[in-house]
Design a protein around this motif. Structure first.
Motif, short mmCIF file in Angstrom:
data_model
loop_
_atom_site.label_atom_id
_atom_site.label_comp_id
_atom_site.label_asym_id
_atom_site.label_seq_id
_atom_site.Cartn_x
_atom_site.Cartn_y
_atom_site.Cartn_z
N VAL A 304 -39.90 -58.94 -21.03
CA VAL A 304 -40.32 -58.60 -19.67
C VAL A 304 -40.88 -57.18 -19.68
CG1 VAL A 304 -39.60 -58.34 -17.27
CG2 VAL A 304 -38.56 -60.12 -18.72
N PHE A 305 -42.14 -57.03 -19.29
CA PHE A 305 -42.82 -55.73 -19.33
C PHE A 305 -42.82 -55.13 -17.93
CE2 PHE A 305 -44.48 -58.26 -22.82
CZ PHE A 305 -44.31 -57.39 -23.89
N VAL A 306 -42.27 -53.91 -17.81
CA VAL A 306 -42.07 -53.25 -16.52
C VAL A 306 -43.02 -52.05 -16.43
CG1 VAL A 306 -40.40 -52.12 -15.01
CG2 VAL A 306 -39.65 -53.97 -16.54
N HIS A 307 -43.96 -52.15 -15.52
CA HIS A 307 -44.98 -51.09 -15.42
C HIS A 307 -44.40 -49.79 -14.90
CE1 HIS A 307 -45.47 -51.14 -11.00
NE2 HIS A 307 -45.39 -52.46 -11.05
N GLY A 308 -45.18 -48.72 -15.07
CA GLY A 308 -44.75 -47.40 -14.64
C GLY A 308 -45.11 -47.12 -13.19
N GLY A 309 -45.19 -45.87 -12.87
CA GLY A 309 -45.50 -45.48 -11.50
C GLY A 309 -45.03 -44.06 -11.23
N PRO A 310 -45.09 -43.68 -9.96
CA PRO A 310 -45.43 -44.49 -8.82
C PRO A 310 -46.90 -44.94 -8.83
CG PRO A 310 -44.22 -42.55 -8.13
CD PRO A 310 -44.59 -42.34 -9.56
N VAL A 311 -47.11 -46.17 -8.34
CA VAL A 311 -48.43 -46.75 -8.16
C VAL A 311 -48.63 -46.95 -6.66
CG1 VAL A 311 -49.91 -48.74 -8.59
CG2 VAL A 311 -48.38 -47.91 -10.38
N PRO A 312 -49.66 -46.36 -6.06
CA PRO A 312 -49.83 -46.48 -4.61
C PRO A 312 -49.89 -47.93 -4.16
CG PRO A 312 -51.34 -44.84 -5.53
CD PRO A 312 -50.71 -45.54 -6.69
#
Length: 505
Positions: A304-312
């Motif tokens: 499971v790949f969990v993206h970074g952020g914060p992403v608006p």
């Protein structure tokens, strides 16, 4: 002649500007630090009158109005000081040649300075209070190491920090609780942003947020806005006053890096191709989760790949459709595992709690899928999503066979206000037991993020955690699509195959 009018932040007075002001004067300019009511010995508060943001705006206006009409005024606001500075500039826009945001956020019309307090616990406590009564109270100043809760003290000599504490004054709460009111006139005044990288923000980071199309930041790519970086903490007037004076003089001259508007870089970094050739795999979309399932009938392990952020919020395409995430998921499928991407709601630094819940829910959805072996799951985190590893590190479930991370943030950065939160992987890594960890480390990582990675590695080694490091020596943050060096492909393959091996064992 250029006149610099300088407005200090919370708890501080004109004394913080002394050395910078002297440097500016030596260069032929005039420097006028503003004594804010209740914060400076030169302007004590009247106990019978409430001190609020309007009081401090009036303090700044008095200095502006005392400057001869022919002089060029550069108005500098540090930290909280940008609020009274903007309030004054909005009412005297024709008199102000430039506004300098010195390591502070974007103050907004109708929003109080309270919103910019980095200490989230304190901010929440103050937000719950009745503004009408609390406005008559004061907030006690920090001392010693407590200053870190208000911004990085990197580079500030011990003697200067002691003096900062000794001269600090209680902050009238009315100055933090009263909303800033702007007519819009200030929008025509040229702006310079001075970012202190030791406090966790860089020009490149702001450019990436602009590339994502964040409506609140797109305006920063305007032609009348420039940026400088200073590689120091939140108080450059104390850590490197001569350098700050030089930056202010250059800002007054109209210098500074300009940001590119969205679409100027084609494609932007987050939409550039994945550097590893991977076979096409049909995407199966389930709500906020996408599964890339290899052919074959038996249940398979999943990554499971969990993206970074914060992403608006509102960014399109959403992170699960970015080439980096899709490429990783297809690579996992090519290695025999179910690759999973997802969207979580980390839209702001305050959203880690919500994002953690989104990730946990997505993992349970994946484990319930009949094509997935629920006892063989790996989690792989990216960038600012690295803080979300803390929950899994602190109490890894038996079915979690491996945890991986690419160029992660592994401790809250100074201005994030999360120091005492549970989202602190450096502290959590001591509790991983035998959970295998795979960490892709960017050799050209930003110093502030690199420091969190090194702290994590040290803590992992001290606790005997099963950590494998995969280095990309010439890689920057986001190296797969930003500017992948030659070692990117072998590093990605090594890391992926290591994760798969742990899933199969």
């Amino acid at each position: 002649m250029t006149v610099f009018i300088m407005v200090a932040g919370v708890f501080t007075g004109t004394h913080v500007w002394q050395e910078t002001a002297a440097r500016l004067a030596a260069a032929g300019s005039e420097a006028l630090p503003v004594a804010l009511t209740g914060l400076d010995a030169a302007r004590p508060a009247d106990p019978s009158v409430r001190t609020d943001l309007e009081t401090h705006i009036a303090d700044v206006l008095a200095v502006v109005d005392a400057v001869d009409a022919g002089e060029e005024i550069v108005l500098v606001g540090h930290d909280y000081g940008i609020h009274p500075a903007l309030g004054a500039a909005d009412r005297r826009a024709a008199r102000i040649a430039r506004i300098v945001y010195l390591d502070c956020g974007m103050a907004q019309n109708g929003v109080p300075a309270l919103a910019a307090i980095p200490d989230r616990t304190l901010r929440a406590q103050l937000a719950e209070r009745d503004r009408r009564t609390a406005a008559d109270e004061v907030l006690a100043p920090p001392t010693g190491e407590e200053w870190q809760r208000w911004g990085s003290t990197a580079g500030v000599p011990d003697a200067a920090l002691d003096r900062l504490s000794a001269l600090a004054a209680p902050q009238p709460l009315g100055t933090l609780l009263q909303p800033l009111r702007l007519s819009g006139a200030v929008a025509a005044v040229p702006v310079t942003g001075v970012l202190c990288t030791g406090n966790g923000v860089s020009v490149d980071l702001v450019q990436r947020l602009v590339d994502l199309g964040d409506p609140a930041l797109v305006a920063l790519a305007g032609p009348h806005i420039g940026f400088f970086e200073m590689h120091t903490g939140h108080w450059p007037m104390l850590s490197c006053p001569a350098d700050l004076a030089d930056v202010l003089l250059r800002a007054a001259a109209g210098e500074g890096r300009r940001l590119l508007p969205p679409g100027a870089q084609s494609p932007p970094a987050h939409l550039r191709p994945f550097p590893v050739d991977v076979p096409e795999v049909v995407r199966d979309r389930r709500g906020q989760v996408d599964l890339y399932v290899p052919s074959g009938g038996a249940p398979r392990p999943a990554v499971v790949f969990v993206h970074g952020g914060p992403v608006p919020a509102g960014v399109r395409p959403t992170p699960r459709d970015w080439p980096t995430l899709v490429g990783h998921a297809r690579l996992a499928a090519a290695e025999g595992a179910v690759g999973v991407t997802l969207d979580h709601r980390l839209h702001d630094i305050a959203d880690y709690e919500r994002a953690a819940g989104d990730v946990a829910a997505a993992v349970e959805l994946v484990r319930a899928d009949p094509r997935v072996d629920p006892e063989r799951i790996a989690l792989w985190f990216f960038s600012g999503g690295g803080l979300l590893t803390a929950d899994w590190l602190a109490g890894p479930p038996a079915w979690l066979r491996c945890l991986a991370a690419s160029y992660p943030v592994l401790a809250p950065l100074p201005n994030w206000g999360l120091t005492d939160s549970r989202f602190h992987p450096v502290r959590a890594v001591a509790h991983t037991g035998g959970l295998p960890l795979v960490l892709l480390r960017a050799g050209l990582e930003t110093p502030e993020i690199a420091a969190t990675v090194e702290a994590f590695v040290t803590a992992a080694e001290k606790s005997g955690a099963a950590l494998e490091l995969v280095d990309v020596p010439r890689g920057h943050h986001g190296f797969e699509t930003l500017d992948p060096p030659e070692e990117t492909r072998p590093a990605l393959l090594r890391a992926m195959r290591s994760v798969i091996k742990h899933l199969e064992s």
